[in-house]
Scaffold this motif. Structure first.
Motif, short mmCIF file in Angstrom:
data_model
loop_
_atom_site.label_atom_id
_atom_site.label_comp_id
_atom_site.label_asym_id
_atom_site.label_seq_id
_atom_site.Cartn_x
_atom_site.Cartn_y
_atom_site.Cartn_z
N LEU A 175 0.83 -1.21 0.00
CA LEU A 175 0.00 0.00 0.00
C LEU A 175 0.86 1.26 0.00
CD1 LEU A 175 -2.69 1.45 0.11
CD2 LEU A 175 -2.79 1.00 2.56
N ASP A 176 1.95 1.27 0.75
CA ASP A 176 2.82 2.43 0.77
C ASP A 176 3.51 2.63 -0.57
OD1 ASP A 176 2.10 2.89 3.37
OD2 ASP A 176 3.97 2.16 4.25
N ARG A 177 3.84 1.54 -1.23
CA ARG A 177 4.43 1.65 -2.57
C ARG A 177 3.44 2.30 -3.54
NH1 ARG A 177 8.94 -1.09 -4.12
NH2 ARG A 177 10.01 -2.24 -2.47
N ALA A 178 2.18 1.87 -3.47
CA ALA A 178 1.18 2.43 -4.38
C ALA A 178 0.92 3.90 -4.08
CB ALA A 178 -0.11 1.63 -4.27
N LEU A 179 0.80 4.26 -2.80
CA LEU A 179 0.57 5.66 -2.44
C LEU A 179 1.75 6.54 -2.83
CD1 LEU A 179 -1.15 5.28 1.04
CD2 LEU A 179 -2.20 6.15 -1.05
N ALA A 180 2.95 6.02 -2.68
CA ALA A 180 4.13 6.80 -3.08
C ALA A 180 4.16 7.01 -4.59
CB ALA A 180 5.40 6.10 -2.61
N ARG A 181 3.75 6.00 -5.35
CA ARG A 181 3.77 6.12 -6.81
C ARG A 181 2.80 7.20 -7.29
NH1 ARG A 181 4.89 1.40 -8.22
NH2 ARG A 181 6.70 1.71 -9.57
N VAL A 182 1.56 7.17 -6.80
CA VAL A 182 0.62 8.21 -7.24
C VAL A 182 0.96 9.55 -6.59
CG1 VAL A 182 -1.20 6.55 -7.73
CG2 VAL A 182 -1.13 7.65 -5.47
N GLY A 183 1.55 9.52 -5.39
CA GLY A 183 1.96 10.77 -4.75
C GLY A 183 3.02 11.50 -5.55
N ALA A 184 3.92 10.74 -6.20
CA ALA A 184 4.94 11.36 -7.03
C ALA A 184 4.36 12.04 -8.25
CB ALA A 184 5.98 10.32 -7.45
N LEU A 185 3.12 11.72 -8.59
CA LEU A 185 2.43 12.37 -9.70
C LEU A 185 1.55 13.53 -9.23
CD1 LEU A 185 1.38 9.22 -11.76
CD2 LEU A 185 3.15 10.89 -12.35
N GLY A 186 1.56 13.81 -7.94
CA GLY A 186 0.79 14.94 -7.41
C GLY A 186 -0.48 14.56 -6.69
N PHE A 187 -0.79 13.26 -6.59
CA PHE A 187 -2.01 12.82 -5.92
C PHE A 187 -1.71 12.54 -4.46
CE2 PHE A 187 -2.41 11.41 -10.38
CZ PHE A 187 -3.57 12.11 -10.74
N THR A 188 -1.86 13.55 -3.62
CA THR A 188 -1.60 13.40 -2.20
C THR A 188 -2.73 14.03 -1.40
OG1 THR A 188 -0.34 15.48 -2.10
CG2 THR A 188 0.91 13.46 -2.53
N GLY A 189 -3.03 13.42 -0.26
CA GLY A 189 -4.04 13.97 0.64
C GLY A 189 -5.43 13.51 0.29
N PRO A 190 -6.37 13.64 1.26
CA PRO A 190 -7.73 13.11 1.09
C PRO A 190 -8.55 13.75 -0.02
CG PRO A 190 -7.25 13.56 3.40
CD PRO A 190 -6.13 14.16 2.61
N ALA A 191 -8.15 14.90 -0.53
CA ALA A 191 -8.89 15.49 -1.65
C ALA A 191 -8.49 14.89 -2.98
CB ALA A 191 -8.66 17.00 -1.68
N ALA A 192 -7.31 14.26 -3.04
CA ALA A 192 -6.78 13.81 -4.33
C ALA A 192 -6.65 12.31 -4.46
CB ALA A 192 -5.41 14.45 -4.57
N VAL A 193 -6.54 11.58 -3.34
CA VAL A 193 -6.34 10.14 -3.42
C VAL A 193 -7.21 9.45 -2.38
CG1 VAL A 193 -4.30 10.21 -1.90
CG2 VAL A 193 -4.65 8.25 -3.42
N ALA A 194 -7.79 8.32 -2.78
CA ALA A 194 -8.63 7.52 -1.89
C ALA A 194 -8.12 6.09 -1.86
CB ALA A 194 -10.09 7.55 -2.34
N VAL A 195 -8.39 5.43 -0.75
CA VAL A 195 -8.07 4.01 -0.57
C VAL A 195 -9.32 3.30 -0.08
CG1 VAL A 195 -6.71 2.34 0.76
CG2 VAL A 195 -5.64 4.49 -0.02
N ASN A 196 -9.67 2.19 -0.72
CA ASN A 196 -10.78 1.42 -0.18
C ASN A 196 -10.26 0.29 0.69
OD1 ASN A 196 -9.93 -0.40 -2.17
ND2 ASN A 196 -12.00 -0.97 -2.74
N ALA A 197 -11.08 -0.17 1.62
CA ALA A 197 -10.68 -1.21 2.56
C ALA A 197 -11.88 -2.08 2.86
CB ALA A 197 -10.15 -0.59 3.85
N CYS A 198 -11.62 -3.34 3.18
CA CYS A 198 -12.70 -4.24 3.58
C CYS A 198 -12.12 -5.34 4.44
CB CYS A 198 -13.44 -4.79 2.37
SG CYS A 198 -14.88 -5.81 2.82
N TYR A 199 -11.47 -6.32 3.83
CA TYR A 199 -10.88 -7.42 4.58
C TYR A 199 -9.82 -6.90 5.55
CZ TYR A 199 -8.15 -11.59 5.61
OH TYR A 199 -7.47 -12.59 6.25
N LEU A 200 -9.97 -7.24 6.84
CA LEU A 200 -9.09 -6.70 7.87
C LEU A 200 -8.94 -5.19 7.72
CD1 LEU A 200 -6.31 -9.47 8.07
CD2 LEU A 200 -8.34 -9.21 9.49
N GLY A 201 -10.09 -4.57 7.44
CA GLY A 201 -10.10 -3.15 7.09
C GLY A 201 -9.57 -2.23 8.16
N ARG A 202 -9.70 -2.61 9.43
CA ARG A 202 -9.19 -1.74 10.50
C ARG A 202 -7.69 -1.56 10.40
NH1 ARG A 202 -12.47 -3.56 16.02
NH2 ARG A 202 -14.58 -2.98 15.28
#
Length: 286
Positions: A44-71
């Protein structure tokens, strides 16, 4: 290649991290697939860093969905992204996007599968997938693809297999319900049928880390042809082309293996083509 100009008012990013990762069991009996480490960095950190390097950072620009062991996913993400926690079973790649329609709100969406491992020979994470965004007309569906090595290979898209990221226009997203479904059936194939799908070739390494052998291969690739040892690990045994996580203790022998953070390999034990978790869980990846 420089990163394209993006803005949260035009394009957003979504990392799909809700899946259980059944093919990785028993590893994913302990943590969700999204938090399995590759090269000592959670997927997950690898994916967030990849899109973050393109300018997608913070809750207005990037979202993550969760379900299994979502907590676990929610706690790990914190305030770095908008969170969409799916009740019950995961909604799939299409349903996960559909549940985020109000947040997406008219924008195009760069969608990344959390279990995709990408490594470009010349470009850093982020710029390596920037071609998906460059010159986009806002109407065409784009897929990152890895060209088939066998010209007779079946399936795929325009001679490529999907390589973890896609770019979706709002006109397709707006019709996705928050119900179980997959993008390949609801968006990609319909767009292909009307000539509205474009495949962007990825010249680097792509691995779907969904099976133990591919998960091991991604770790070994991330280690760069050598061993990768976290500075906080205690390693007194011989280690050959392996990855050892934070706080791990390795007194035995490792050959092409992965030792998770805090795990133990006692003296006299040899792991070959395997993943060790804790003191006694070993998953063969040969």
């Amino acid at each position: 290649m420089s990163a394209p100009a993006v803005g949260p008012d035009r394009i957003c990013a979504v990392i799909l991290a809700a899946g259980e990762g059944r093919r990785l069991r028993p590893l994913t009996g302990l943590v969700p697939k999204a938090l399995c480490p590759v090269g000592n960095v959670p997927l997950l950190d690898r994916a967030l860093a990849r899109v973050g390097a393109l300018g997608f950072t913070g809750p207005a620009a990037v979202a993550v969905n969760a379900c299994y062991l979502g907590r676990q996913v929610v706690a790990h993400v914190g305030d770095r992204a908008q969170l969409s926690v799916e009740p019950g079973d995961p909604l799939g790649t299409a349903g996960g996007i559909g549940r985020l329609r109000d947040w997406i709100d008219g924008r195009g969406v760069l969608v990344g599968n959390v279990d995709g491992y990408l490594a470009h020979p010349d470009l850093a994470p982020g710029p390596d997938i920037a071609a998906l965004l460059h010159g986009w007309d806002g109407e065409t569906v784009r897929l990152l693809g890895k060209r088939f090595t066998d010209p007779a290979a079946q399936g795929g898209f325009d001679g490529h297999r999907f390589a973890g990221f896609s770019l979706l226009p709002w006109r397709y997203v707006s019709e996705l319900p928050a119900a179980p479904g997959e993008l390949v059936r609801t968006v990609w194939r319909p767009a292909e049928a009307v000539g509205a799908l474009q495949v962007i070739n990825y010249p680097g390494t792509y691995l779907d880390t969904g099976t133990p052998p591919d998960y091991l291969a991604a770790n070994l690739h991330a280690a760069g042809g050598r061993s990768l040892l976290d500075p906080s690990a205690t390693v007194t045994g011989p280690v050959d082309h392996s990855v050892v996580g934070a706080g791990a203790v390795v007194r035995g022998t490792l050959v092409r293996s992965v030792v998770w953070p805090g795990a133990r390999v006692p003296a006299g034990e040899q792991l070959t083509d395997a993943i060790r978790v804790g003191s006694d869980l070993t998953v063969s990846a040969g």
